[in-house]
Design an enzyme around this catalytic site. Structure first.
Site, short mmCIF file in Angstrom:
data_model
loop_
_atom_site.label_atom_id
_atom_site.label_comp_id
_atom_site.label_asym_id
_atom_site.label_seq_id
_atom_site.Cartn_x
_atom_site.Cartn_y
_atom_site.Cartn_z
N ILE A 12 0.84 -1.20 0.00
CA ILE A 12 0.00 0.00 0.00
C ILE A 12 0.88 1.25 0.00
N LEU A 33 12.71 -2.97 4.73
CA LEU A 33 12.59 -3.97 3.65
C LEU A 33 12.38 -5.39 4.19
N PHE A 80 2.69 3.36 7.65
CA PHE A 80 2.31 2.02 7.18
C PHE A 80 3.14 0.92 7.84
N LYS A 84 2.08 -7.75 9.25
CA LYS A 84 0.63 -7.81 8.97
C LYS A 84 0.05 -9.21 8.75
N SER A 124 -7.22 -0.99 10.52
CA SER A 124 -7.81 -2.11 9.78
C SER A 124 -9.23 -2.37 10.26
N TYR A 149 -2.06 -9.65 15.82
CA TYR A 149 -2.00 -8.59 14.81
C TYR A 149 -3.14 -7.59 15.03
N LYS A 153 -3.29 -3.33 16.19
CA LYS A 153 -4.02 -2.22 15.55
C LYS A 153 -4.94 -1.55 16.57
N TYR A 177 -8.72 0.21 6.89
CA TYR A 177 -8.83 -0.38 5.55
C TYR A 177 -9.66 -1.65 5.62
N PHE A 178 -10.44 -1.88 4.57
CA PHE A 178 -11.13 -3.16 4.42
C PHE A 178 -10.20 -4.10 3.64
N ASN A 198 -1.57 -15.63 2.10
CA ASN A 198 -2.66 -15.82 3.07
C ASN A 198 -3.95 -15.25 2.53
N PRO A 293 -10.04 -20.84 10.75
CA PRO A 293 -10.34 -20.33 12.10
C PRO A 293 -10.24 -18.80 12.15
P1 NAD Z 1 3.54 -4.52 3.53
O1 NAD Z 1 4.13 -5.59 4.36
O2 NAD Z 1 3.60 -4.66 2.05
O3 NAD Z 1 4.17 -3.10 3.92
C1 NAD Z 1 4.66 -2.81 5.21
C2 NAD Z 1 6.05 -2.24 5.05
O4 NAD Z 1 6.59 -1.89 6.32
C3 NAD Z 1 7.03 -3.23 4.41
O5 NAD Z 1 7.69 -2.61 3.32
C4 NAD Z 1 8.01 -3.57 5.54
O6 NAD Z 1 9.30 -3.84 5.05
C5 NAD Z 1 7.94 -2.31 6.39
N1 NAD Z 1 8.26 -2.47 7.82
C6 NAD Z 1 7.71 -3.35 8.69
N2 NAD Z 1 8.21 -3.17 9.92
C7 NAD Z 1 9.08 -2.13 9.83
C8 NAD Z 1 9.91 -1.46 10.77
N3 NAD Z 1 9.94 -1.82 12.05
N4 NAD Z 1 10.69 -0.44 10.33
C9 NAD Z 1 10.67 -0.07 9.03
N5 NAD Z 1 9.91 -0.67 8.10
C10 NAD Z 1 9.11 -1.69 8.49
O7 NAD Z 1 2.02 -4.34 4.00
P2 NAD Z 1 0.83 -3.50 3.35
O8 NAD Z 1 -0.18 -4.47 2.87
O9 NAD Z 1 1.36 -2.48 2.43
O10 NAD Z 1 0.25 -2.83 4.66
C11 NAD Z 1 0.64 -1.55 5.09
C12 NAD Z 1 -0.04 -1.23 6.41
O11 NAD Z 1 -1.45 -1.32 6.24
C13 NAD Z 1 0.33 -2.20 7.54
O12 NAD Z 1 0.42 -1.46 8.74
C14 NAD Z 1 -0.86 -3.14 7.57
O13 NAD Z 1 -1.04 -3.70 8.84
C15 NAD Z 1 -2.00 -2.19 7.22
N6 NAD Z 1 -3.16 -2.89 6.65
C16 NAD Z 1 -2.98 -3.71 5.57
C17 NAD Z 1 -4.08 -4.39 5.03
C18 NAD Z 1 -3.93 -5.33 3.87
O14 NAD Z 1 -4.81 -6.14 3.65
N7 NAD Z 1 -2.86 -5.26 3.09
C19 NAD Z 1 -5.36 -4.20 5.60
C20 NAD Z 1 -5.48 -3.35 6.70
C21 NAD Z 1 -4.37 -2.70 7.21
C1 WQD Z 2 -10.92 -13.04 2.26
C2 WQD Z 2 -11.92 -14.17 2.12
C3 WQD Z 2 -11.34 -16.13 3.38
C4 WQD Z 2 -7.74 -17.18 1.10
C5 WQD Z 2 -7.31 -10.27 6.19
C6 WQD Z 2 -6.95 -9.89 7.60
C7 WQD Z 2 -7.39 -8.49 7.89
C8 WQD Z 2 -6.89 -7.51 6.82
C9 WQD Z 2 -7.12 -8.00 5.43
C10 WQD Z 2 -4.95 -6.40 7.62
C11 WQD Z 2 -12.23 -14.89 3.42
C12 WQD Z 2 -11.31 -16.43 1.90
C13 WQD Z 2 -8.88 -16.56 1.56
C14 WQD Z 2 -7.87 -18.47 0.49
C15 WQD Z 2 -10.25 -18.35 0.82
N1 WQD Z 2 -5.49 -7.30 6.91
N2 WQD Z 2 -10.11 -17.12 1.42
N3 WQD Z 2 -9.13 -18.98 0.36
O1 WQD Z 2 -9.48 -12.55 6.12
O2 WQD Z 2 -10.96 -10.72 5.18
O3 WQD Z 2 -8.72 -10.16 6.05
O4 WQD Z 2 -6.69 -9.35 5.29
O5 WQD Z 2 -5.42 -5.68 8.45
O6 WQD Z 2 -6.91 -8.17 9.15
O7 WQD Z 2 -7.58 -10.79 8.48
O8 WQD Z 2 -8.89 -11.40 3.92
O9 WQD Z 2 -7.99 -12.14 1.76
O10 WQD Z 2 -7.45 -13.49 3.83
O11 WQD Z 2 -9.76 -13.52 2.95
O12 WQD Z 2 -11.36 -18.86 0.68
O13 WQD Z 2 -6.88 -19.09 0.07
O14 WQD Z 2 -11.33 -15.18 1.25
O15 WQD Z 2 -11.81 -17.21 4.10
O16 WQD Z 2 -13.58 -15.26 3.38
P1 WQD Z 2 -9.59 -11.30 5.38
P2 WQD Z 2 -8.42 -12.65 3.09
#
Ligand code: NAD
Ligand code: WQD
Length: 338
Positions: A12, A33, A80, A84, A124, A149, A153, A177-178, A198, A293
């Site tokens: 992101i 990184l 960010f 995660k 999140s 995790y 948050k 974020y969703f 995942n 789970p």
């Molecule tokens: P990402 O892992 O791609 O990005 C996180 C970045 O932070 C990485 O580049 C990592 O190297 C860096 N990082 C981690 N710990 C660090 C530290 N201690 N010092 C410096 N750098 C560090 O993840 P993303 O999907 O881009 O997510 C960004 C943020 O958004 C995270 O905080 C995550 O929890 C949150 N978020 C993500 C999602 C999602 O589904 N991707 C959903 C909700 C919230």
């Molecule tokens: C979406 C749907 C799964 C993989 C997670 C974190 C949440 C947030 C976003 C950071 C669900 C199903 C998945 C697979 C499947 N991250 N699925 N087969 O669980 O909504 O959210 O990521 O904050 O905290 O929990 O996202 O993409 O893992 O799953 O059927 O191989 O897809 O069961 O219904 P989720 P997801």
């Protein structure tokens, strides 16, 4: 004046750095990184046609963060950086609390020292308590998280709102974020998970490219229209633009405010499989498997506060999300290749 983006090399973060550069801002990134590649930043610079400044290092390194504030005129921080992976957080809770909480504590302490108290935090939808009626409003109860995790948050939101309560100079936006998916339409930057994905969309695109045999659909007896889990998927470029909107808001006020970043529409796992085929022509082989789970039946947002207060709304369709996710995967079968 620059925007400091922590974790800017990540999924992101890289898309947000690009939107910031395109909106005329100067960008400074700190990233260790641990879950990303420096290549993403090189590609952001190439797409934007301008440079950003990169510090490779850990946010828990106070001296480094102090140096960044000394060497740059920072106007606002977008935070960010963090670990995660939900499953990993269950087996390595200490690492998650250490990384996610200590990074935020060091960052906010150095910010206060520097007299710069404007922060946008990556929260999140996972902070919402199970059992709330859908769509989720920002006023819905939070807590009761099912994994470390999610607790990081929840705790970070608490820490930041307490800071704002104690010191009226702080301005904090908690962006919840969703489910971010997709990639920049160029296919140059995107999501590059390490190991077996995942999350659903990277699993789908890796199956489509032949890196995985088939998708396991986790649970087909949920209380949803087809029995599979329903989520609010949002295009990562829309999400990145939400940060630009939040920046203007955060810079112009004080206090702590939470916003949902979602589309407001829920799609099931099977809806996603069908949408992917429609957008790309690629059929995803799948099997119905037991529930995972900790999963809930459905989770989707009410994004009206973001629309009304930030003036932001998600614009890209599910078809855009699928097409762009596939374009990124096709052009980069092994991600950034590391
Ligand atoms: P990402 O892992 O791609 O990005 C996180 C970045 O932070 C990485 O580049 C990592 O190297 C860096 N990082 C981690 N710990 C660090 C530290 N201690 N010092 C410096 N750098 C560090 O993840 P993303 O999907 O881009 O997510 C960004 C943020 O958004 C995270 O905080 C995550 O929890 C949150 N978020 C993500 C999602 C999602 O589904 N991707 C959903 C909700 C919230
Ligand atoms: C979406 C749907 C799964 C993989 C997670 C974190 C949440 C947030 C976003 C950071 C669900 C199903 C998945 C697979 C499947 N991250 N699925 N087969 O669980 O909504 O959210 O990521 O904050 O905290 O929990 O996202 O993409 O893992 O799953 O059927 O191989 O897809 O069961 O219904 P989720 P997801």
């Amino acid at each position: 004046m620059s925007i400091l983006v922590t974790g800017g090399a990540g999924y992101i973060g890289s898309h947000t750095c690009l939107e910031l550069l395109m909106s005329g801002r100067e960008v400074v990134v700190i990233d260790n990184l641990c879950n990303s590649s420096e290549k993403s930043l090189a590609r952001v610079e190439e797409l934007a046609g301008k440079p950003l400044k990169f510090y490779r290092g850990d946010l828990r390194d106070r001296a480094l963060v102090q140096t960044i504030f000394r060497e740059n005129d920072i106007e606002c921080v977008i935070h960010f950086a963090g670990l995660k992976a939900v499953g990993e957080s269950v087996s390595m809770p200490w690492s998650y609390y250490d990384n996610n909480l200590n990074a935020t504590l060091v960052l906010t302490d150095v910010m206060a020292e520097a007299g710069m108290k404007k922060l946008i935090f990556s929260s999140s939808a996972t902070v919402y308590s199970a059992g709330s009626p859908m769509p989720l409003k920002e006023t819905a109860p939070t807590g009761g998280c099912t994994n470390p995790y999610g607790w990081t948050k929840f705790m970070t939101e608490q820490i930041l709102s307490d800071l704002c309560r104690a010191d009226p100079e702080w301005s904090v936006c908690l962006l919840r974020y969703f489910n971010p998916i997709g990639a920049h339409e160029s296919g140059r930057i995107g999501e590059d998970p390490r190991g077996i994905p995942n999350n659903l969309m990277p699993y789908i695109t890796q199956t489509a490219i032949g890196r995985r045999e088939k998708l396991s659909v986790f649970g087909s007896d949920y209380r949803t229209h087809d029995g599979t889990g329903v989520r609010d998927y949002i295009h990562v470029v829309d999400l990145a633009r939400g940060h630009v909107a939040a920046l203007e808001y955060t810079c112009g006020r004080t206090g702590c405010e939470a916003f949902n970043l979602g589309t407001g529409t829920g799609y099931s796992v099977l809806d996603m499989v069908h949408a992917f085929r429609k957008a790309t022509g690629v059929e995803i082989p799948y099997v119905l498997a037991p529930r995972r789970p900790g999963d809930v039946d459905e989770c989707y947002s009410d994004p009206s506060k973001s629309r009304e207060v930030l003036g932001w709304t998600a614009e890209k369709s599910l078809e855009d999300m699928c097409r762009d996710a596939w374009n990124w995967q096709k052009r980069n079968p092994m991600g950034y290749g590391e």
